[in-house]
Design a protein around this motif. Structure first.
Motif, PDB file in Angstrom:
ATOM      1  N   TYR A   8       0.844  -1.175   0.000  1.00 51.51           N
ATOM      2  CA  TYR A   8       0.000   0.000   0.000  1.00 51.51           C
ATOM      3  C   TYR A   8       0.884   1.231   0.000  1.00 51.51           C
ATOM      4  O   TYR A   8       1.967   1.243   0.571  1.00 51.51           O
ATOM      5  N   PHE A  17       3.595   0.713   2.777  1.00 49.48           N
ATOM      6  CA  PHE A  17       3.354  -0.323   3.774  1.00 49.48           C
ATOM      7  C   PHE A  17       3.300  -1.685   3.087  1.00 49.48           C
ATOM      8  O   PHE A  17       2.608  -1.864   2.091  1.00 49.48           O
ATOM      9  N   PHE A  72       0.210  -5.435   9.001  1.00 60.08           N
ATOM     10  CA  PHE A  72       1.006  -4.421   8.329  1.00 60.08           C
ATOM     11  C   PHE A  72       2.387  -4.295   8.958  1.00 60.08           C
ATOM     12  O   PHE A  72       2.570  -4.480  10.162  1.00 60.08           O
ATOM     13  N   GLY A  73       3.351  -3.920   8.118  1.00 57.34           N
ATOM     14  CA  GLY A  73       4.640  -3.477   8.618  1.00 57.34           C
ATOM     15  C   GLY A  73       4.550  -2.026   9.063  1.00 57.34           C
ATOM     16  O   GLY A  73       3.507  -1.386   8.933  1.00 57.34           O
ATOM     17  N   LYS A  74       5.669  -1.490   9.544  1.00 59.99           N
ATOM     18  CA  LYS A  74       5.660  -0.118  10.071  1.00 59.99           C
ATOM     19  C   LYS A  74       5.770   0.940   8.981  1.00 59.99           C
ATOM     20  O   LYS A  74       5.565   2.121   9.248  1.00 59.99           O
ATOM     21  N   TYR A 114      -8.323   0.994  12.110  1.00 58.11           N
ATOM     22  CA  TYR A 114      -6.906   1.031  12.440  1.00 58.11           C
ATOM     23  C   TYR A 114      -6.567   2.389  13.033  1.00 58.11           C
ATOM     24  O   TYR A 114      -7.261   3.374  12.818  1.00 58.11           O
ATOM     25  N   ASP A 117       0.279   5.562  13.815  1.00 58.99           N
ATOM     26  CA  ASP A 117       1.149   6.434  14.585  1.00 58.99           C
ATOM     27  C   ASP A 117       2.556   6.362  14.016  1.00 58.99           C
ATOM     28  O   ASP A 117       2.987   5.304  13.550  1.00 58.99           O
ATOM     29  N   GLY A 163       6.170   5.647  13.209  1.00 59.20           N
ATOM     30  CA  GLY A 163       7.074   4.595  13.660  1.00 59.20           C
ATOM     31  C   GLY A 163       6.397   3.313  14.091  1.00 59.20           C
ATOM     32  O   GLY A 163       7.074   2.328  14.405  1.00 59.20           O
ATOM     33  N   LEU A 164       5.066   3.315  14.093  1.00 60.13           N
ATOM     34  CA  LEU A 164       4.336   2.117  14.541  1.00 60.13           C
ATOM     35  C   LEU A 164       3.492   1.503  13.434  1.00 60.13           C
ATOM     36  O   LEU A 164       2.919   0.425  13.618  1.00 60.13           O
ATOM     37  N   GLY A 165       3.378   2.162  12.314  1.00 58.79           N
ATOM     38  CA  GLY A 165       2.607   1.621  11.208  1.00 58.79           C
ATOM     39  C   GLY A 165       1.116   1.638  11.479  1.00 58.79           C
ATOM     40  O   GLY A 165       0.613   2.458  12.258  1.00 58.79           O
ATOM     41  N   LEU A 166       0.401   0.714  10.839  1.00 60.02           N
ATOM     42  CA  LEU A 166      -1.046   0.595  11.017  1.00 60.02           C
ATOM     43  C   LEU A 166      -1.314  -0.532  12.002  1.00 60.02           C
ATOM     44  O   LEU A 166      -0.874  -1.670  11.797  1.00 60.02           O
TER      45      LEU A 166
END
Lengths: 113, 115
Positions: A36, A89, A103-105, B35, B38, B40-43
């Motif tokens: 994404y 992402f 999801f990854g960060k 979701y 934030d 550095g934290l992703g989804l």
């Protein structure tokens, strides 16, 4: 426990060159992977996906490669354009998971003119 | 095209207030998701629903509840907002997957600030 890892938080490339965004996963049940793209103040938009029965999927300038043995996938963007600058992402899911994605960060890609 | 809309783009609330975030999709999707994003934290998945009146906890459900009374609408509720709930909230929807996954379609997001 982070099941989808994007270890590089950012990437900067020159316009016209290749961008390679990497993603690793740990859950061997994952069998479908998605990328994404997200611009600031907007929701993520689907870019490209790949099933675990394939090792490559191509859509225009975007290609995703999957290496199941290494539990690794990568997104290649060729040629990179300034409009590609965004957060990318990586996401993964398993069949029967009700389309629930992990999801990854995210990786922030900056394409320099 | 699938359209997922969220009731507000920006919202400012005070600590302790009850907050409702609304999400509507127009493509008759069975699955809906909330979701938060934030830096550095992703989804991170808060809650999801795979049918009317059905809900399941995601990875970070504490401090949140949800409601799905109609197929097209999925609401996220912060019973008593706290400053650590300041975030970008994203709603998504998808079809039911049979033997394969389906992509999720996202709304534009709600930037919530809790003072």
């Amino acid at each position: 426990d982070q099941q989808v890892k994007q270890n590089s938080p950012s990437l900067s490339v020159q316009e016209g060159r290749i961008s390679i965004l990497n993603c690793d996963y740990t859950n061997s049940m994952f069998d479908y992977f998605l990328w994404y793209k997200k611009y600031p103040a907007e929701g993520p938009t689907f870019l490209i996906s790949i099933s675990s029965i394939k090792d490559k999927n191509e859509d225009g300038r975007f290609t995703v490669f999957l290496n199941k043995s290494a539990k690794h996938l990568s997104l290649h963007i060729v040629p990179s354009q300034p409009g590609d600058s965004a957060v990318y992402f990586c996401a993964a899911t398993a069949t029967g998971a009700n389309s629930k994605l992990t999801f990854g960060k995210g990786i922030t890609l900056s394409v320099r003119p | 095209d699938v359209k997922v809309t969220q009731s507000s783009r920006y919202l400012v609330k005070r600590t302790g207030e009850k907050v409702f975030l609304e999400c509507v999709q127009d493509m008759d999707h069975e699955n809906m998701f909330w979701y938060r994003q934030d830096p550095g934290l992703g989804l991170r998945l808060i809650y999801f629903s795979y049918d009317v009146k059905m809900k399941e906890k995601g990875d970070i459900p504490e401090g949140y509840s949800v409601s799905r009374e109609k197929k097209e609408r999925f609401s996220l509720i912060l019973e008593s907002a706290s400053t650590n709930q300041t975030s970008m909230y994203l709603c998504a929807s998808s079809l039911v997957a049979l033997g394969a996954a389906n992509e999720q379609f996202f709304g534009p997001g709600t930037r919530l600030t809790v003072l």
